[in-house]
Motif scaffolding. Structure first.
Motif, PDB file in Angstrom:
ATOM      1  N   GLU A 219      -0.770  -1.291  -4.549  1.00  0.00           N
ATOM      2  CA  GLU A 219      -1.981  -0.483  -4.458  1.00  0.00           C
ATOM      3  C   GLU A 219      -1.588   0.990  -4.331  1.00  0.00           C
ATOM      4  O   GLU A 219      -0.887   1.381  -3.396  1.00  0.00           O
ATOM      5  CB  GLU A 219      -2.812  -0.913  -3.238  1.00  0.00           C
ATOM      6  N   HIS A 220      -2.023   1.812  -5.303  1.00  0.00           N
ATOM      7  CA  HIS A 220      -1.639   3.221  -5.344  1.00  0.00           C
ATOM      8  C   HIS A 220      -2.596   4.126  -4.584  1.00  0.00           C
ATOM      9  O   HIS A 220      -2.230   5.254  -4.245  1.00  0.00           O
ATOM     10  CB  HIS A 220      -1.545   3.699  -6.798  1.00  0.00           C
ATOM     11  N   ALA A 221      -3.818   3.701  -4.333  1.00  0.00           N
ATOM     12  CA  ALA A 221      -4.822   4.570  -3.711  1.00  0.00           C
ATOM     13  C   ALA A 221      -4.425   4.949  -2.286  1.00  0.00           C
ATOM     14  O   ALA A 221      -3.777   4.182  -1.576  1.00  0.00           O
ATOM     15  CB  ALA A 221      -6.186   3.880  -3.713  1.00  0.00           C
ATOM     16  N   GLN A 222      -4.854   6.128  -1.875  1.00  0.00           N
ATOM     17  CA  GLN A 222      -4.556   6.608  -0.532  1.00  0.00           C
ATOM     18  C   GLN A 222      -5.320   5.804   0.519  1.00  0.00           C
ATOM     19  O   GLN A 222      -6.479   5.440   0.323  1.00  0.00           O
ATOM     20  CB  GLN A 222      -4.933   8.086  -0.412  1.00  0.00           C
ATOM     21  N   VAL A 223      -4.662   5.542   1.637  1.00  0.00           N
ATOM     22  CA  VAL A 223      -5.294   4.855   2.759  1.00  0.00           C
ATOM     23  C   VAL A 223      -5.956   5.893   3.664  1.00  0.00           C
ATOM     24  O   VAL A 223      -5.306   6.829   4.137  1.00  0.00           O
ATOM     25  CB  VAL A 223      -4.262   4.042   3.567  1.00  0.00           C
TER      26      VAL A 223
ATOM     27  N   ASN B 115       0.347   4.524  -0.504  1.00  0.00           N
ATOM     28  CA  ASN B 115      -0.180   5.632   0.306  1.00  0.00           C
ATOM     29  C   ASN B 115       0.603   6.929   0.112  1.00  0.00           C
ATOM     30  O   ASN B 115       0.783   7.709   1.059  1.00  0.00           O
ATOM     31  CB  ASN B 115      -0.201   5.243   1.786  1.00  0.00           C
TER      32      ASN B 115
ATOM     33  N   ARG C 151     -12.986   1.635  -1.588  1.00  0.00           N
ATOM     34  CA  ARG C 151     -12.753   0.192  -1.502  1.00  0.00           C
ATOM     35  C   ARG C 151     -12.253  -0.192  -0.114  1.00  0.00           C
ATOM     36  O   ARG C 151     -11.612   0.605   0.569  1.00  0.00           O
ATOM     37  CB  ARG C 151     -11.746  -0.251  -2.562  1.00  0.00           C
TER      38      ARG C 151
ATOM     39  N   LEU D 258       0.859  -1.181   0.000  1.00  0.00           N
ATOM     40  CA  LEU D 258       0.000   0.000   0.000  1.00  0.00           C
ATOM     41  C   LEU D 258       0.898   1.235   0.000  1.00  0.00           C
ATOM     42  O   LEU D 258       1.451   1.622   1.035  1.00  0.00           O
ATOM     43  CB  LEU D 258      -0.905  -0.016   1.236  1.00  0.00           C
TER      44      LEU D 258
ATOM     45  N   LEU E 174      -9.792   2.560   1.652  1.00  0.00           N
ATOM     46  CA  LEU E 174      -9.092   3.430   0.715  1.00  0.00           C
ATOM     47  C   LEU E 174      -9.929   4.661   0.391  1.00  0.00           C
ATOM     48  O   LEU E 174     -11.154   4.668   0.566  1.00  0.00           O
ATOM     49  CB  LEU E 174      -8.763   2.659  -0.561  1.00  0.00           C
ATOM     50  N   LYS E 175      -9.280   5.693  -0.122  1.00  0.00           N
ATOM     51  CA  LYS E 175      -9.958   6.944  -0.428  1.00  0.00           C
ATOM     52  C   LYS E 175     -11.045   6.764  -1.476  1.00  0.00           C
ATOM     53  O   LYS E 175     -12.058   7.480  -1.469  1.00  0.00           O
ATOM     54  CB  LYS E 175      -8.941   7.990  -0.899  1.00  0.00           C
ATOM     55  N   ASP E 176     -10.867   5.792  -2.390  1.00  0.00           N
ATOM     56  CA  ASP E 176     -11.870   5.571  -3.434  1.00  0.00           C
ATOM     57  C   ASP E 176     -13.045   4.722  -2.941  1.00  0.00           C
ATOM     58  O   ASP E 176     -13.910   4.346  -3.727  1.00  0.00           O
ATOM     59  CB  ASP E 176     -11.229   4.955  -4.676  1.00  0.00           C
TER      60      ASP E 176
END
Length: 294
Positions: free
Chosen positions: A191-195, A170, A210, A168, A206-208
Protein backbone atom coordinates in the motif's frame (compact mmCIF):
# COMPACT_ATOMS: atom_id res chain seq x y z
CA UNK A 1 28.97 2.22 49.90
CA UNK A 2 31.19 -0.32 48.10
CA UNK A 3 29.84 -3.61 46.77
CA UNK A 4 31.23 -6.33 44.54
CA UNK A 5 28.92 -5.50 41.63
CA UNK A 6 26.59 -2.68 40.62
CA UNK A 7 23.92 -3.69 38.11
CA UNK A 8 22.27 -0.81 36.25
CA UNK A 9 18.80 -1.99 35.28
CA UNK A 10 16.39 -4.21 37.21
CA UNK A 11 14.43 -5.75 34.36
CA UNK A 12 14.74 -9.33 33.09
CA UNK A 13 18.43 -9.29 32.08
CA UNK A 14 19.58 -7.39 35.16
CA UNK A 15 17.50 -9.56 37.49
CA UNK A 16 18.89 -12.73 35.93
CA UNK A 17 22.49 -11.51 36.23
CA UNK A 18 21.87 -10.50 39.84
CA UNK A 19 20.45 -13.90 40.73
CA UNK A 20 23.60 -15.74 39.63
CA UNK A 21 25.75 -13.36 41.67
CA UNK A 22 23.48 -13.54 44.72
CA UNK A 23 23.72 -17.31 44.68
CA UNK A 24 27.51 -16.93 44.64
CA UNK A 25 27.08 -14.88 47.85
CA UNK A 26 28.41 -11.71 46.26
CA UNK A 27 27.34 -8.26 47.47
CA UNK A 28 25.25 -6.61 44.77
CA UNK A 29 23.51 -3.29 44.27
CA UNK A 30 20.76 -3.27 41.65
CA UNK A 31 19.83 0.22 40.42
CA UNK A 32 16.44 0.37 38.74
CA UNK A 33 14.56 3.31 37.23
CA UNK A 34 11.37 1.23 36.83
CA UNK A 35 11.04 1.65 33.04
CA UNK A 36 10.84 -1.85 31.54
CA UNK A 37 10.79 -1.71 27.74
CA UNK A 38 7.74 -4.02 27.54
CA UNK A 39 5.73 -2.18 30.20
CA UNK A 40 3.12 -1.29 27.55
CA UNK A 41 2.24 -4.94 26.84
CA UNK A 42 -0.39 -6.76 28.90
CA UNK A 43 0.98 -10.26 28.21
CA UNK A 44 4.39 -11.76 27.56
CA UNK A 45 4.78 -14.77 25.28
CA UNK A 46 7.55 -17.17 24.36
CA UNK A 47 9.22 -17.40 27.78
CA UNK A 48 9.22 -21.03 28.90
CA UNK A 49 7.05 -21.56 31.99
CA UNK A 50 5.60 -18.03 31.87
CA UNK A 51 3.89 -17.96 28.47
CA UNK A 52 0.94 -15.56 28.56
CA UNK A 53 1.79 -14.06 31.96
CA UNK A 54 1.82 -10.35 32.67
CA UNK A 55 5.28 -8.82 32.07
CA UNK A 56 5.06 -6.89 35.35
CA UNK A 57 4.06 -10.04 37.26
CA UNK A 58 7.10 -11.90 35.88
CA UNK A 59 9.43 -9.06 36.87
CA UNK A 60 7.81 -8.57 40.30
CA UNK A 61 8.06 -12.25 41.20
CA UNK A 62 11.68 -12.36 40.07
CA UNK A 63 12.49 -9.31 42.18
CA UNK A 64 10.86 -10.84 45.27
CA UNK A 65 12.89 -14.02 44.80
CA UNK A 66 16.08 -12.01 44.32
CA UNK A 67 15.55 -9.90 47.43
CA UNK A 68 15.32 -13.04 49.55
CA UNK A 69 19.14 -13.14 49.27
CA UNK A 70 20.69 -11.09 52.04
CA UNK A 71 23.60 -9.79 49.93
CA UNK A 72 21.31 -7.96 47.48
CA UNK A 73 20.55 -4.26 47.85
CA UNK A 74 17.83 -2.77 45.61
CA UNK A 75 18.03 0.95 44.88
CA UNK A 76 15.18 2.68 43.05
CA UNK A 77 16.46 5.57 40.98
CA UNK A 78 18.39 6.65 37.91
CA UNK A 79 22.12 6.28 37.43
CA UNK A 80 23.34 9.51 35.85
CA UNK A 81 27.13 9.19 35.96
CA UNK A 82 29.63 6.34 35.75
CA UNK A 83 33.41 6.39 35.74
CA UNK A 84 36.44 4.22 36.41
CA UNK A 85 38.15 4.75 39.76
CA UNK A 86 40.88 2.98 41.68
CA UNK A 87 39.68 -0.54 42.44
CA UNK A 88 36.71 -0.48 40.07
CA UNK A 89 33.91 1.93 39.21
CA UNK A 90 31.89 4.75 40.68
CA UNK A 91 28.24 5.32 39.79
CA UNK A 92 26.14 8.31 40.85
CA UNK A 93 22.52 7.42 41.66
CA UNK A 94 20.02 9.98 42.94
CA UNK A 95 22.97 12.31 43.46
CA UNK A 96 24.83 9.83 45.69
CA UNK A 97 28.08 8.03 44.70
CA UNK A 98 28.30 4.22 44.83
CA UNK A 99 31.35 2.10 44.08
CA UNK A 100 31.93 -1.49 43.01
CA UNK A 101 34.60 -3.76 41.62
CA UNK A 102 32.49 -4.67 38.58
CA UNK A 103 29.71 -2.98 36.65
CA UNK A 104 26.86 -4.54 34.64
CA UNK A 105 24.93 -2.39 32.15
CA UNK A 106 21.42 -3.74 31.66
CA UNK A 107 19.29 -0.62 31.33
CA UNK A 108 18.14 -1.48 27.82
CA UNK A 109 17.05 0.79 25.01
CA UNK A 110 14.23 3.25 24.36
CA UNK A 111 11.93 2.77 21.37
CA UNK A 112 11.43 5.80 19.11
CA UNK A 113 8.06 5.17 17.48
CA UNK A 114 6.86 6.45 14.09
CA UNK A 115 5.04 9.76 14.38
CA UNK A 116 1.59 8.51 13.42
CA UNK A 117 -1.49 9.74 15.24
CA UNK A 118 -2.97 7.03 17.43
CA UNK A 119 0.05 4.72 17.33
CA UNK A 120 1.61 5.49 20.71
CA UNK A 121 -1.50 4.66 22.74
CA UNK A 122 -1.83 1.32 20.88
CA UNK A 123 1.83 0.34 21.31
CA UNK A 124 2.05 -3.06 22.99
CA UNK A 125 -1.71 -3.55 22.72
CA UNK A 126 -2.52 -3.76 19.00
CA UNK A 127 0.75 -2.43 17.51
CA UNK A 128 3.80 -4.62 18.09
CA UNK A 129 7.37 -5.18 16.95
CA UNK A 130 7.99 -8.90 17.64
CA UNK A 131 5.89 -11.53 15.81
CA UNK A 132 7.22 -14.31 18.06
CA UNK A 133 5.83 -12.44 21.06
CA UNK A 134 2.45 -11.38 19.64
CA UNK A 135 1.81 -12.92 16.21
CA UNK A 136 0.05 -16.11 17.33
CA UNK A 137 -2.75 -14.24 19.11
CA UNK A 138 -3.80 -12.54 15.84
CA UNK A 139 -5.29 -15.88 14.76
CA UNK A 140 -4.05 -15.66 11.16
CA UNK A 141 -6.04 -12.49 10.56
CA UNK A 142 -5.13 -9.41 8.53
CA UNK A 143 -1.80 -7.88 9.56
CA UNK A 144 -0.43 -4.45 8.66
CA UNK A 145 3.27 -3.62 8.60
CA UNK A 146 3.94 0.08 9.12
CA UNK A 147 7.22 0.86 7.34
CA UNK A 148 9.59 2.92 9.44
CA UNK A 149 13.06 1.81 8.26
CA UNK A 150 14.80 -0.90 6.25
CA UNK A 151 13.59 -3.63 8.62
CA UNK A 152 10.06 -3.24 7.21
CA UNK A 153 11.05 -5.55 4.33
CA UNK A 154 12.21 -8.18 6.80
CA UNK A 155 8.98 -7.98 8.80
CA UNK A 156 6.83 -8.05 5.67
CA UNK A 157 8.49 -11.24 4.44
CA UNK A 158 8.37 -12.94 7.85
CA UNK A 159 4.85 -12.09 9.01
CA UNK A 160 2.86 -14.11 6.41
CA UNK A 161 3.58 -17.03 8.75
CA UNK A 162 1.00 -15.40 11.05
CA UNK A 163 -1.61 -13.93 8.70
CA UNK A 164 -2.42 -11.99 5.53
CA UNK A 165 0.05 -9.10 5.31
CA UNK A 166 -0.19 -5.61 3.87
CA UNK A 167 2.99 -3.50 3.81
CA UNK A 168 2.10 0.15 4.43
CA UNK A 169 5.00 2.06 2.89
CA UNK A 170 3.92 5.49 4.22
CA UNK A 171 6.74 7.19 2.34
CA UNK A 172 9.48 5.32 4.21
CA UNK A 173 10.82 3.70 1.03
CA UNK A 174 9.74 2.35 -2.36
CA UNK A 175 10.51 -1.33 -3.07
CA UNK A 176 12.78 -1.89 -6.05
CA UNK A 177 11.98 -4.59 -8.60
CA UNK A 178 13.80 -7.29 -6.65
CA UNK A 179 12.10 -6.37 -3.38
CA UNK A 180 8.70 -6.22 -5.06
CA UNK A 181 9.26 -9.69 -6.48
CA UNK A 182 10.08 -10.99 -3.00
CA UNK A 183 6.95 -9.41 -1.54
CA UNK A 184 4.80 -10.85 -4.33
CA UNK A 185 6.29 -14.30 -3.76
CA UNK A 186 5.35 -14.04 -0.05
CA UNK A 187 1.79 -12.93 -0.89
CA UNK A 188 2.31 -9.48 0.65
CA UNK A 189 0.11 -6.62 -0.56
CA UNK A 190 1.80 -3.23 -0.89
CA UNK A 191 0.00 0.00 0.00
CA UNK A 192 1.61 3.25 -1.21
CA UNK A 193 -0.87 5.77 0.25
CA UNK A 194 0.15 7.86 3.23
CA UNK A 195 -1.10 6.78 6.66
CA UNK A 196 -2.94 9.58 8.47
CA UNK A 197 -3.83 7.91 11.76
CA UNK A 198 -4.85 4.75 13.58
CA UNK A 199 -8.37 4.26 14.92
CA UNK A 200 -10.38 1.66 16.86
CA UNK A 201 -8.45 -1.52 17.61
CA UNK A 202 -6.03 -1.51 14.66
CA UNK A 203 -7.69 0.32 11.77
CA UNK A 204 -5.58 2.49 9.47
CA UNK A 205 -6.97 5.68 7.93
CA UNK A 206 -5.19 6.61 4.69
CA UNK A 207 -4.78 10.09 3.23
CA UNK A 208 -7.11 9.21 0.33
CA UNK A 209 -9.90 8.49 2.83
CA UNK A 210 -9.79 4.68 2.72
CA UNK A 211 -9.85 2.66 5.93
CA UNK A 212 -8.01 -0.63 6.24
CA UNK A 213 -8.95 -2.93 9.11
CA UNK A 214 -6.38 -5.22 10.71
CA UNK A 215 -6.23 -7.73 13.54
CA UNK A 216 -2.94 -6.13 14.53
CA UNK A 217 -0.10 -3.98 13.24
CA UNK A 218 3.67 -4.35 13.38
CA UNK A 219 6.43 -1.80 13.05
CA UNK A 220 10.13 -1.68 13.85
CA UNK A 221 10.94 1.41 15.93
CA UNK A 222 14.35 3.00 15.93
CA UNK A 223 16.12 2.59 19.26
CA UNK A 224 18.54 4.56 21.40
CA UNK A 225 20.43 3.77 24.57
CA UNK A 226 18.32 4.51 27.63
CA UNK A 227 21.14 6.49 29.26
CA UNK A 228 24.56 7.98 28.55
CA UNK A 229 26.57 5.67 30.81
CA UNK A 230 28.14 3.57 28.00
CA UNK A 231 29.43 6.77 26.36
CA UNK A 232 30.79 8.08 29.68
CA UNK A 233 32.67 4.83 30.23
CA UNK A 234 33.99 4.67 26.65
CA UNK A 235 32.32 1.37 25.71
CA UNK A 236 32.52 0.42 22.03
CA UNK A 237 29.28 0.12 20.09
CA UNK A 238 27.89 -2.08 17.36
CA UNK A 239 25.62 -0.37 14.83
CA UNK A 240 22.53 -2.35 13.82
CA UNK A 241 19.77 -1.53 11.31
CA UNK A 242 17.58 0.24 13.90
CA UNK A 243 20.09 1.53 16.45
CA UNK A 244 23.32 0.97 18.35
CA UNK A 245 24.05 -1.53 21.09
CA UNK A 246 27.13 -2.42 23.14
CA UNK A 247 29.84 -4.63 21.73
CA UNK A 248 30.48 -7.58 24.05
CA UNK A 249 32.63 -10.69 23.85
CA UNK A 250 31.49 -14.28 24.42
CA UNK A 251 31.62 -13.67 28.19
CA UNK A 252 29.42 -10.55 27.87
CA UNK A 253 32.26 -8.17 28.75
CA UNK A 254 32.37 -4.83 26.92
CA UNK A 255 35.46 -3.19 25.46
CA UNK A 256 36.09 -1.69 28.92
CA UNK A 257 37.53 -4.35 31.26
CA UNK A 258 35.29 -4.94 34.24
CA UNK A 259 32.18 -3.55 32.53
CA UNK A 260 29.70 -6.20 31.36
CA UNK A 261 26.41 -5.79 29.49
CA UNK A 262 23.32 -7.88 28.77
CA UNK A 263 19.79 -7.74 27.40
CA UNK A 264 18.69 -5.10 24.90
CA UNK A 265 21.73 -2.99 25.85
CA UNK A 266 23.96 -5.58 24.19
CA UNK A 267 21.76 -7.18 21.50
CA UNK A 268 20.33 -6.05 18.20
CA UNK A 269 17.23 -8.13 18.89
CA UNK A 270 15.89 -9.48 22.16
CA UNK A 271 12.85 -10.71 24.06
CA UNK A 272 12.23 -11.83 27.64
CA UNK A 273 13.65 -15.31 27.16
CA UNK A 274 16.80 -14.03 25.44
CA UNK A 275 17.26 -11.32 28.07
CA UNK A 276 17.06 -13.86 30.90
CA UNK A 277 19.59 -16.12 29.17
CA UNK A 278 21.89 -13.17 28.53
CA UNK A 279 21.67 -12.16 32.17
CA UNK A 280 22.46 -15.63 33.47
CA UNK A 281 25.59 -15.80 31.31
CA UNK A 282 26.61 -12.31 32.38
CA UNK A 283 26.17 -13.01 36.09
CA UNK A 284 28.30 -16.14 35.90
CA UNK A 285 30.97 -14.34 33.85
CA UNK A 286 31.12 -11.44 36.29
CA UNK A 287 31.53 -13.85 39.20
CA UNK A 288 34.34 -15.71 37.48
CA UNK A 289 36.11 -12.43 36.73
CA UNK A 290 35.96 -11.58 40.44
CA UNK A 291 37.53 -14.95 41.27
CA UNK A 292 40.17 -15.24 38.57
CA UNK A 293 40.97 -11.68 37.42
CA UNK A 294 42.91 -9.60 39.88
Amino acid sequence: MHTDVIIIGGSYAGLSAALQLARARRRITVVDAGQRRNRFASHSHGFLGRDGHSPSAIADEARQQLLAYSTVHWLAGEATQASQVAGGFEVVVNGQPLSASRLVLASGVTDELPEIEGLRERWGRSVFHCPYCHGYELNQGAIGVLANNAMAMHQAQLLPEWGQVTLLLNGAFVPDDEQQALLTRCGVKVEHAQVLRLEDHASVVLKDGRRLHFSGLFTVPSTRMTNDLPHQLGCALEHGPVGSYLRVNELKETSVPGVFACGDTARGFSNVAMAVGDGAMTGASVHRSLVFDH
